[in-house]
Design a protein around this motif. Structure first.
Motif, PDB file in Angstrom:
ATOM      1  N   LEU A  22      37.553  18.099  -4.889  1.00 19.43           N
ATOM      2  CA  LEU A  22      36.198  18.640  -4.799  1.00 19.43           C
ATOM      3  C   LEU A  22      35.612  18.317  -3.422  1.00 19.43           C
ATOM      4  O   LEU A  22      35.900  17.267  -2.847  1.00 19.43           O
ATOM      5  CB  LEU A  22      35.301  18.044  -5.892  1.00 19.43           C
ATOM      6  N   GLN A  23      34.799  19.210  -2.901  1.00 17.59           N
ATOM      7  CA  GLN A  23      34.158  18.989  -1.609  1.00 17.59           C
ATOM      8  C   GLN A  23      33.306  17.725  -1.660  1.00 17.59           C
ATOM      9  O   GLN A  23      32.523  17.525  -2.589  1.00 17.59           O
ATOM     10  CB  GLN A  23      33.262  20.177  -1.243  1.00 17.59           C
ATOM     11  N   GLN A  38      52.835  19.599   0.075  1.00 11.65           N
ATOM     12  CA  GLN A  38      52.025  20.540   0.849  1.00 11.65           C
ATOM     13  C   GLN A  38      50.881  21.008  -0.016  1.00 11.65           C
ATOM     14  O   GLN A  38      50.934  20.905  -1.233  1.00 11.65           O
ATOM     15  CB  GLN A  38      52.860  21.721   1.331  1.00 11.65           C
ATOM     16  N   GLY A  39      49.849  21.497   0.626  1.00 13.49           N
ATOM     17  CA  GLY A  39      48.693  21.944  -0.133  1.00 13.49           C
ATOM     18  C   GLY A  39      47.638  22.546   0.763  1.00 13.49           C
ATOM     19  O   GLY A  39      47.934  23.055   1.842  1.00 13.49           O
ATOM     20  N   ILE A  40      46.403  22.431   0.298  1.00 11.84           N
ATOM     21  CA  ILE A  40      45.264  23.045   0.972  1.00 11.84           C
ATOM     22  C   ILE A  40      44.223  21.982   1.287  1.00 11.84           C
ATOM     23  O   ILE A  40      43.894  21.152   0.443  1.00 11.84           O
ATOM     24  CB  ILE A  40      44.614  24.125   0.072  1.00 11.84           C
ATOM     25  N   ASP A  44      34.993  21.168   6.760  1.00 10.97           N
ATOM     26  CA  ASP A  44      33.846  21.871   7.369  1.00 10.97           C
ATOM     27  C   ASP A  44      33.869  23.358   7.049  1.00 10.97           C
ATOM     28  O   ASP A  44      33.583  24.200   7.896  1.00 10.97           O
ATOM     29  CB  ASP A  44      33.814  21.661   8.879  1.00 10.97           C
ATOM     30  N   GLY A  45      34.275  23.702   5.835  1.00 10.75           N
ATOM     31  CA  GLY A  45      34.276  25.090   5.395  1.00 10.75           C
ATOM     32  C   GLY A  45      35.474  25.910   5.837  1.00 10.75           C
ATOM     33  O   GLY A  45      35.583  27.081   5.513  1.00 10.75           O
ATOM     34  N   VAL A  46      36.397  25.296   6.582  1.00 10.68           N
ATOM     35  CA  VAL A  46      37.587  26.003   7.056  1.00 10.68           C
ATOM     36  C   VAL A  46      38.774  25.586   6.198  1.00 10.68           C
ATOM     37  O   VAL A  46      39.107  24.407   6.099  1.00 10.68           O
ATOM     38  CB  VAL A  46      37.867  25.692   8.539  1.00 10.68           C
ATOM     39  N   ARG A  47      39.421  26.585   5.598  1.00 15.34           N
ATOM     40  CA  ARG A  47      40.570  26.346   4.718  1.00 15.34           C
ATOM     41  C   ARG A  47      41.840  26.308   5.567  1.00 15.34           C
ATOM     42  O   ARG A  47      42.083  27.198   6.382  1.00 15.34           O
ATOM     43  CB  ARG A  47      40.628  27.486   3.704  1.00 15.34           C
ATOM     44  N   LEU A  66      40.818  17.974  -0.354  1.00 12.14           N
ATOM     45  CA  LEU A  66      42.248  17.964  -0.096  1.00 12.14           C
ATOM     46  C   LEU A  66      42.977  18.085  -1.427  1.00 12.14           C
ATOM     47  O   LEU A  66      42.725  17.303  -2.348  1.00 12.14           O
ATOM     48  CB  LEU A  66      42.656  16.660   0.599  1.00 12.14           C
ATOM     49  N   ASP A  67      43.851  19.079  -1.534  1.00 14.81           N
ATOM     50  CA  ASP A  67      44.629  19.276  -2.754  1.00 14.81           C
ATOM     51  C   ASP A  67      46.101  19.372  -2.377  1.00 14.81           C
ATOM     52  O   ASP A  67      46.544  20.384  -1.838  1.00 14.81           O
ATOM     53  CB  ASP A  67      44.166  20.544  -3.476  1.00 14.81           C
ATOM     54  N   LEU A  68      46.850  18.301  -2.663  1.00 19.43           N
ATOM     55  CA  LEU A  68      48.288  18.278  -2.381  1.00 19.43           C
ATOM     56  C   LEU A  68      49.118  18.421  -3.641  1.00 19.43           C
ATOM     57  O   LEU A  68      50.336  18.339  -3.592  1.00 19.43           O
ATOM     58  CB  LEU A  68      48.680  16.973  -1.678  1.00 19.43           C
ATOM     59  N   GLY A  69      48.476  18.599  -4.778  1.00 19.92           N
ATOM     60  CA  GLY A  69      49.213  18.724  -6.027  1.00 19.92           C
ATOM     61  C   GLY A  69      49.747  17.379  -6.486  1.00 19.92           C
ATOM     62  O   GLY A  69      49.445  16.334  -5.927  1.00 19.92           O
TER      63      GLY A  69
END
Length: 136
Positions: A22-23, A38-40, A44-47, A66-69
């Motif tokens: 969560l942000q 790996q993940g997303i 600052d609003g940039v994916r 940060l979502d690395l699974g």
């Protein structure tokens, strides 16, 4: 927190994935070093797509997630804001391709982990010195 601190991503999220996915922002600067998975990351609003041998330098007060699974792993160096250790003013995403640089960064973080675990006299100073090297 008066000195730099090192944690795994799981420790930093306190064992709950939602704490990192969560942000949110942190009162300390964070340098995140991803060593598996790996993940997303949204900073600052940039994916951004992140993976192995990626580093994220996130200044204190910056919104991020940060979502690395489940299989992702990494280390986080937390640096007190307003202290003597310099961190970038803007968030940075570094893809470290050079093996020597990857090993050097990993070695500094592992030395910080050993120092923190040993809890010897002057640990604070040693951690801050290693964190200064890390930010160079």
């Amino acid at each position: 927190m008066q000195h730099a601190e090192i944690k795994t991503l799981v420790q930093w999220a306190k064992g709950s994935d939602w704490r990192s996915t969560l942000q949110h922002s942190s009162t300390a600067h964070a340098l995140i070093w991803i060593t598996r998975g790996q993940g997303i990351a949204v900073v600052d609003g940039v994916r951004r797509g992140v993976g192995v041998h990626n580093a994220l330098a996130i200044p204190a007060g910056t919104m991020f997630s940060l979502d690395l699974g489940k299989t992702g792993f990494g280390l986080v160096c937390l640096v007190p804001a307003g202290g003597p250790i310099l961190m970038p003013d803007q968030a940075q995403h570094l893809r470290i391709r050079d093996v020597t640089s990857q090993n050097e960064l990993t070695a500094i973080l592992e030395a910080m982990q050993r120092e923190q675990s040993a809890a010897r006299p002057f640990m604070d100073e040693a951690l801050n010195a290693q964190a200064s090297l890390l930010t160079v």
